[in-house]
Write an enzyme that holds these catalytic residues in place. Sequence first.
Site, PDB file in Angstrom:
ATOM      1  N   SER A 179       0.823  -1.196  -0.009  1.00  0.00           N
ATOM      2  CA  SER A 179       0.019   0.044   0.093  1.00  0.00           C
ATOM      3  C   SER A 179       0.789   1.215  -0.183  1.00  0.00           C
ATOM      4  O   SER A 179       0.505   2.334  -0.600  1.00  0.00           O
ATOM      5  CB  SER A 179      -0.876   0.014   1.197  1.00  0.00           C
ATOM      6  OG  SER A 179      -0.185  -0.093   2.317  1.00  0.00           O
ATOM      7  N   GLU A 180       1.963   1.200   0.768  1.00  0.00           N
ATOM      8  CA  GLU A 180       3.041   2.317   0.570  1.00  0.00           C
ATOM      9  C   GLU A 180       4.535   1.820   0.523  1.00  0.00           C
ATOM     10  O   GLU A 180       4.933   0.999   1.178  1.00  0.00           O
ATOM     11  CB  GLU A 180       2.708   3.200   1.849  1.00  0.00           C
ATOM     12  CG  GLU A 180       2.196   4.334   1.505  1.00  0.00           C
ATOM     13  CD  GLU A 180       0.655   4.357   1.639  1.00  0.00           C
ATOM     14  OE1 GLU A 180      -0.323   5.168   1.158  1.00  0.00           O
ATOM     15  OE2 GLU A 180       0.220   3.241   2.309  1.00  0.00           O
ATOM     16  N   THR A 181       5.278   2.896  -0.249  1.00  0.00           N
ATOM     17  CA  THR A 181       6.630   2.648  -0.155  1.00  0.00           C
ATOM     18  C   THR A 181       7.105   4.052   0.255  1.00  0.00           C
ATOM     19  O   THR A 181       6.726   4.955  -0.304  1.00  0.00           O
ATOM     20  CB  THR A 181       7.236   2.161  -1.581  1.00  0.00           C
ATOM     21  OG1 THR A 181       6.889   0.886  -1.815  1.00  0.00           O
ATOM     22  CG2 THR A 181       8.887   2.313  -1.490  1.00  0.00           C
TER      23      THR A 181
END
Length: 263
Positions: free
Chosen positions: A43-45
């Site tokens: 969902s996030e980097t």
Amino acid sequence: MKQYIADAFTDEIFKGNQAAVCVMDKWPSEDTMMHITMENNFSETAFMVKEENGHYRLRWFTPGGEIDLCGHATLASGYILFRFYEKDKEEVVFDTMSGPLTVARKKDLYVMDFPAYELKQVPVTDEMEEAIGVRPLEAWMGRDLLCVLPTEEDVRNAEVDQEKVKKLDGLLLHITARGKKWDSVSRSFAPKLLVPEDPVCGSGHCHIMPYWSKKLGKKEILAYQASRRSGILHGRMEGSRVRLGGRAALYSIAEIADTVKGL
């Protein structure tokens, strides 16, 4: 480039919300950061570079593009810095699209200082009910849409229609109810960002915790995210800010190959 993967808002791997954290000496191209994000498919980097003032410039990318605020990847970034880069510090400061954000070590928690979203009550609609499968008792809008459901079971058992969620106002959809064991139970959905369900959403709790703090008449909120991976968030309202705490666990350490174009 070093890349770490940590699970946030949990002290066990394979729970909480996984984030990739890239610690860099200089910024790669935007195109490269997006390709790395899509390759990770989390969902996030998070990407960060240390600045001359000792702060870190921090940016968050979803598979659908850059986002203005992310809690779990900020917590994961702070955890990585404390563990590998800033071992003697008790607080780190990130410069972000949402202004300066801090992560501090408080006993066994990592505590973030985040802005609370201002919530405006909006009418409950048939479209919300059709997307969630349950008619909300209330609906509120900040950056995201927050829908309050009748029971904890409604939140846990909801089978949302991703295509119908895309048509609702707000960047993300959060569904929440009063918990039996917790002050709040919630789930978060972000199909507009190509994330069907965010396992544990820190920025979502910048909507959820202000709501429950006011509703319950208490500053401290203990929240549970009822995704398949699950997670626990410790919150405290401080005016227009949310002190958002949690734990983290390290999953892996990797080196992104120097053959990657744009590094």
